[in-house]
Design a protein around this motif. Sequence first.
Motif, PDB file in Angstrom:
ATOM      1  N   LEU A   1       0.908  -1.289  -0.149  1.00  0.00           N
ATOM      2  CA  LEU A   1      -0.152  -0.403  -0.027  1.00  0.00           C
ATOM      3  C   LEU A   1       0.419   1.482   0.033  1.00  0.00           C
ATOM      4  N   GLU A   2       0.103   2.564  -0.107  1.00  0.00           N
ATOM      5  CA  GLU A   2       1.119   3.908  -0.145  1.00  0.00           C
ATOM      6  C   GLU A   2       2.037   4.342   1.061  1.00  0.00           C
ATOM      7  N   LYS A   3       3.341   4.633   1.184  1.00  0.00           N
ATOM      8  CA  LYS A   3       3.555   5.032   2.051  1.00  0.00           C
ATOM      9  C   LYS A   3       2.808   5.750   3.093  1.00  0.00           C
ATOM     10  N   ASP A   4       3.555   5.529   4.078  1.00  0.00           N
ATOM     11  CA  ASP A   4       2.114   6.445   5.017  1.00  0.00           C
ATOM     12  C   ASP A   4       3.056   6.514   6.476  1.00  0.00           C
ATOM     13  N   ASP A   5       3.922   7.294   6.893  1.00  0.00           N
ATOM     14  CA  ASP A   5       4.567   6.831   8.431  1.00  0.00           C
ATOM     15  C   ASP A   5       3.356   8.089   9.433  1.00  0.00           C
ATOM     16  N   ALA A   6       3.011   8.115   9.486  1.00  0.00           N
ATOM     17  CA  ALA A   6       2.063   9.216   9.780  1.00  0.00           C
ATOM     18  C   ALA A   6       0.201   7.224  10.564  1.00  0.00           C
ATOM     19  N   LYS A   7       0.161   7.286   9.249  1.00  0.00           N
ATOM     20  CA  LYS A   7      -0.420   6.411   9.718  1.00  0.00           C
ATOM     21  C   LYS A   7       0.341   5.331  10.284  1.00  0.00           C
ATOM     22  N   ALA A   8       0.949   4.960  10.129  1.00  0.00           N
ATOM     23  CA  ALA A   8       2.631   3.708  10.432  1.00  0.00           C
ATOM     24  C   ALA A   8       2.498   3.719  12.266  1.00  0.00           C
ATOM     25  N   ILE A   9       2.874   4.859  12.644  1.00  0.00           N
ATOM     26  CA  ILE A   9       3.163   5.785  13.723  1.00  0.00           C
ATOM     27  C   ILE A   9       1.477   5.397  15.157  1.00  0.00           C
ATOM     28  N   GLU A  10       0.929   5.232  13.684  1.00  0.00           N
ATOM     29  CA  GLU A  10      -0.635   5.751  14.324  1.00  0.00           C
ATOM     30  C   GLU A  10      -0.752   4.242  14.829  1.00  0.00           C
ATOM     31  N   LEU A  11      -0.985   3.384  14.325  1.00  0.00           N
ATOM     32  CA  LEU A  11      -0.832   2.153  14.112  1.00  0.00           C
ATOM     33  C   LEU A  11      -0.525   1.166  15.286  1.00  0.00           C
ATOM     34  N   TRP A  12       1.281   1.785  15.484  1.00  0.00           N
ATOM     35  CA  TRP A  12       2.582   1.265  16.443  1.00  0.00           C
ATOM     36  C   TRP A  12       2.031   1.658  18.039  1.00  0.00           C
ATOM     37  N   THR A  13       0.997   2.713  17.838  1.00  0.00           N
ATOM     38  CA  THR A  13       0.632   3.421  18.963  1.00  0.00           C
ATOM     39  C   THR A  13      -0.732   2.496  19.338  1.00  0.00           C
ATOM     40  N   LYS A  14      -1.801   2.074  18.847  1.00  0.00           N
ATOM     41  CA  LYS A  14      -2.499   1.661  18.538  1.00  0.00           C
ATOM     42  C   LYS A  14      -2.231   0.667  20.081  1.00  0.00           C
ATOM     43  N   ALA A  15      -1.108  -0.479  18.939  1.00  0.00           N
ATOM     44  CA  ALA A  15      -1.182  -1.269  19.258  1.00  0.00           C
ATOM     45  C   ALA A  15       0.032  -1.551  20.442  1.00  0.00           C
ATOM     46  N   ALA A  16       0.982  -0.681  21.138  1.00  0.00           N
ATOM     47  CA  ALA A  16       2.265  -0.280  22.140  1.00  0.00           C
ATOM     48  C   ALA A  16       1.037  -0.239  23.273  1.00  0.00           C
ATOM     49  N   GLN A  17      -0.314   0.612  22.583  1.00  0.00           N
ATOM     50  CA  GLN A  17      -0.900   0.657  24.485  1.00  0.00           C
ATOM     51  C   GLN A  17      -1.818  -0.461  25.089  1.00  0.00           C
ATOM     52  N   GLN A  18      -2.062  -2.049  23.836  1.00  0.00           N
ATOM     53  CA  GLN A  18      -1.963  -3.074  24.050  1.00  0.00           C
ATOM     54  C   GLN A  18      -1.209  -3.532  24.838  1.00  0.00           C
ATOM     55  N   GLY A  19       0.364  -3.679  24.829  1.00  0.00           N
ATOM     56  CA  GLY A  19       1.635  -3.822  25.154  1.00  0.00           C
ATOM     57  C   GLY A  19       2.488  -4.605  24.305  1.00  0.00           C
ATOM     58  N   ASN A  20       1.667  -4.762  22.614  1.00  0.00           N
ATOM     59  CA  ASN A  20       3.032  -4.908  21.758  1.00  0.00           C
ATOM     60  C   ASN A  20       4.373  -4.609  22.226  1.00  0.00           C
ATOM     61  N   GLU A  21       5.390  -5.942  22.656  1.00  0.00           N
ATOM     62  CA  GLU A  21       6.125  -5.200  23.249  1.00  0.00           C
ATOM     63  C   GLU A  21       7.282  -4.458  21.309  1.00  0.00           C
ATOM     64  N   ASP A  22       6.857  -4.708  20.148  1.00  0.00           N
ATOM     65  CA  ASP A  22       7.961  -4.152  18.613  1.00  0.00           C
ATOM     66  C   ASP A  22       7.286  -3.021  18.690  1.00  0.00           C
ATOM     67  N   ALA A  23       6.032  -3.062  19.412  1.00  0.00           N
ATOM     68  CA  ALA A  23       5.671  -1.313  18.906  1.00  0.00           C
ATOM     69  C   ALA A  23       6.187  -0.519  19.451  1.00  0.00           C
TER      70      ALA A  23
END
Length: 240
Positions: free
Chosen positions: A208-230
């Motif tokens: 899909l089209e590169k979008d760093d802002a969307k990537a950070i948004e998704l990583w933040t959501k994952a991190a809030q659930q405890g995802n260690e990689d995020a």
Amino acid sequence: QTNVWKPVLARLEFLEQLLAEHESTPANGLGLEAVMPMVVVGLNSSNADTRNKGIEVVEQLSAVHGRKVDPFLKGVTSEATKKVVKEKLAEAQGKPPPPKPQPVKRGLPPGAKPGGSKPAPAGKGAGGAGAKADPEPADEVEKVAWYRKKAEGGDADAQYNLAICYEEGKGVGKSEPEAARWFARAAEQGDADAQFSLGVCYHEGKGLEKDDAKAIELWTKAAQQGNEDAKFILGISEES
């Protein structure tokens, strides 16, 4: 065990990058209380590159916080390393403060796991209560069909695993767009692993089209659930 320093070096390199882009404050998880424990681990490493990287990060932090870093250095066990750090900090006292960091695009830190290289978590796609009547096949091609059936029925675990199959080309032709599509389906249901992996897809422009802002948004959501990689990607520590 001989390469135990590698993940520490990777984290210090990423921390160095974060500090170059963002201010060191408790509000963004980059305050001294949050980052210095990892820096001290690096300074205590038996690997020279890791110790040197720790020293470089201390210099960055000292340029912002001055002598406030000193109390944290009590945890450094090597007197030789302490001496080098103190000499570096003394040299830095006469230097002008660095310019205020400006956000820039960054790559994945060394050692971070892209979505495709992360194995499906144990139990994902196990089929819930009806698993005994419908066990997961061992054959890769049959497994893809099994995942697809459940994924199309809305099973987030199966959607995630089907995405992994497409990303790695296991049991089906490799397809980054299909991998991203199924990661997205699972991410929409709140699957933290899928959110992290979809973030990687957006960050790298895979499928899909590169979008760093969307990537950070998704990583933040994952991190809030405890995802260690995020949390690793975002530089979030347990102390922050």
